[in-house]
Enzyme design. Structure first.
Site, PDB file in Angstrom:
ATOM      1  N   ASN A   9      -3.280   1.451  -6.278  1.00 49.01           N
ATOM      2  CA  ASN A   9      -3.440   1.697  -7.690  1.00 49.01           C
ATOM      3  C   ASN A   9      -2.054   1.051  -8.379  1.00 49.01           C
ATOM      4  OD1 ASN A   9      -3.186   2.219 -10.418  1.00 49.01           O
ATOM      5  ND2 ASN A   9      -2.989   4.498 -10.070  1.00 49.01           N
ATOM      6  N   LYS A  11      -1.010   0.301 -11.206  1.00 51.16           N
ATOM      7  CA  LYS A  11      -0.441   1.121 -12.438  1.00 51.16           C
ATOM      8  C   LYS A  11      -0.197  -0.063 -13.355  1.00 51.16           C
ATOM      9  CE  LYS A  11       0.591   5.059 -10.166  1.00 51.16           C
ATOM     10  NZ  LYS A  11       1.298   6.575  -9.997  1.00 51.16           N
ATOM     11  N   HIS A  95      -6.958   9.669 -13.804  1.00 51.88           N
ATOM     12  CA  HIS A  95      -5.643   9.699 -13.228  1.00 51.88           C
ATOM     13  C   HIS A  95      -4.698  10.770 -14.048  1.00 51.88           C
ATOM     14  CE1 HIS A  95      -1.748   8.358 -11.745  1.00 51.88           C
ATOM     15  NE2 HIS A  95      -2.425   7.985 -10.778  1.00 51.88           N
ATOM     16  N   GLU A  97      -1.721  10.557 -14.989  1.00 49.57           N
ATOM     17  CA  GLU A  97      -1.045   9.757 -15.979  1.00 49.57           C
ATOM     18  C   GLU A  97      -1.857   9.628 -17.318  1.00 49.57           C
ATOM     19  OE1 GLU A  97       0.525   6.541 -13.473  1.00 49.57           O
ATOM     20  OE2 GLU A  97       1.383   8.019 -12.436  1.00 49.57           O
ATOM     21  N   GLU A 167      -4.597  14.131  -6.111  1.00 45.29           N
ATOM     22  CA  GLU A 167      -3.332  13.667  -6.216  1.00 45.29           C
ATOM     23  C   GLU A 167      -2.491  14.726  -6.835  1.00 45.29           C
ATOM     24  OE1 GLU A 167      -3.102   9.057  -6.538  1.00 45.29           O
ATOM     25  OE2 GLU A 167      -3.370   9.909  -8.489  1.00 45.29           O
ATOM     26  N   GLY A 173       4.966   9.511  -7.335  1.00 45.09           N
ATOM     27  CA  GLY A 173       6.104   8.903  -7.601  1.00 45.09           C
ATOM     28  C   GLY A 173       7.315   9.709  -7.364  1.00 45.09           C
ATOM     29  N   SER A 213       2.904   9.786  -3.052  1.00 45.69           N
ATOM     30  CA  SER A 213       4.019   9.324  -2.183  1.00 45.69           C
ATOM     31  C   SER A 213       3.551   9.137  -0.843  1.00 45.69           C
ATOM     32  CB  SER A 213       5.101  10.439  -2.165  1.00 45.69           C
ATOM     33  OG  SER A 213       5.604  10.437  -3.536  1.00 45.69           O
TER      34      SER A 213
HETATM   35  P1  13P Z   1       2.536   7.038  -5.566  1.00 48.37           P
HETATM   36  O1  13P Z   1       1.947   6.522  -4.363  1.00 48.37           O
HETATM   37  O2  13P Z   1       3.710   6.080  -6.318  1.00 48.37           O
HETATM   38  O3  13P Z   1       3.289   8.296  -5.595  1.00 48.37           O
HETATM   39  O4  13P Z   1       1.591   7.146  -6.815  1.00 48.37           O
HETATM   40  C1  13P Z   1       0.256   7.754  -6.395  1.00 48.37           C
HETATM   41  C2  13P Z   1      -0.509   7.621  -7.387  1.00 48.37           C
HETATM   42  O5  13P Z   1      -0.499   8.006  -8.684  1.00 48.37           O
HETATM   43  C3  13P Z   1      -1.980   6.676  -7.158  1.00 48.37           C
HETATM   44  O6  13P Z   1      -2.749   6.935  -8.230  1.00 48.37           O
END
Ligand code: 13P
Length: 252
Positions: A9, A11, A95, A97, A167, A173, A213
């Site tokens: 992903n 983003k 997601h 976010e 997640e 992140g 992560s």
């Molecule tokens: P990270 O791997 O940067 O922690 O992000 C995970 C994520 O949100 C994948 O959709």
């Protein structure tokens, strides 16, 4: 036997040239017929370039979201058939976010999930708890509510053509990965819930990805957990070497 799936992903990252380079580097670094499945989910605007670059590769293409409606006055949204026409076969929905920063509710996420399936896209449905919810012992209740919204909308067989990504929000992140035991515990809970709604055979086939992560150093231990069927990779998917190393960790 479930085939491990590694999804990147991206983003809201990258410029057009960088996205092209990253795709080329990923394709060049993969074996011609890997034992795992790979999907990348770039920004909407890079999808046409990505589709062209990936056309003859083993890498699938996914979008980072999909509109719950099929067409009309929905400024800023992208419909499932538009994505399918571009060559997408997957769409991330729910997601954290989107839920946290853009207020997407469980009900809206369930409608987006439905729209993805309506247009032949496999939803990668994200669930996960906040840190305070985990600390309050509410992880399972949160997961249950997120899953239930989809079952109520789509029926008991909702996940027969979908992927779930667990997640935990506190791991996204942050560099703070869930322990393999925490990931396994949440995945087993999700699989059991699906088995209760649908049936044990269908739940056994469901692929549940871990996200938060994931790095080359921790990927293999996570993917070796019995209910972890791969990963949804954020930051590390923006670096070809790291993403390829995580893919190789999926070769179990
Ligand atoms: P990270 O791997 O940067 O922690 O992000 C995970 C994520 O949100 C994948 O959709």
């Amino acid at each position: 036997m479930r085939t491990t799936l590694i999804a990147g992903n991206w983003k809201m990252n990258g410029a057009r040239g960088r996205a092209r380079e990253l795709i080329q580097a990923i394709i060049a670094g993969l074996p011609s017929t890997p034992n795992y499945e790979i999907v990348i989910c770039p920004s909407f605007v890079f999808l046409p370039d990505a589709a062209e670059a990936l056309a003859t590769s083993c890498v699938g293409l996914g979008a980072q979201n999909v509109c719950d409606q099929d067409q009309g006055a929905y400024t800023g949204e992208v419909a499932g058939d538009m994505l399918a026409e571009l060559g997408c076969r997957w769409a991330i929905v729910g997601h954290s976010e989107r839920r946290q920063l853009y207020g997407e509710s469980n009900a809206l996420v369930a409608s987006r999930f439905a729209a993805a399936q309506r247009h032949g896209l496999t939803p990668i449905f994200c669930v996960g708890e906040k840190l305070e919810e985990r600390e309050a012992g509410a992880t399972e209740a949160v997961l249950d509510e997120q899953l239930r919204a989809v079952f109520e909308h789509q029926g008991a067989q909702a996940f027969r053509s979908a992927i779930i990504a667990y997640e935990p929000i506190w791991a996204i992140g942050t560099g703070r990965t869930a322990t393999p035991e925490q990931a396994q515990g949440a995945h087993a809970y999700i699989r059991n819930r699906v088995a209760e709604y649908d049936d044990a055979g269908a739940a056994a086939e469901l692929r549940i990805l871990y996200g938060g992560s994931v790095k080359p150093e921790n990927a293999q231990t996570l993917f070796r957990q019995p209910d972890v069927d791969g990963g949804l990779i954020g930051g590390a998917s923006l670096h070809a070497d790291d993403f390829l190393a995580i893919c190789r960790a999926g070769d179990l």
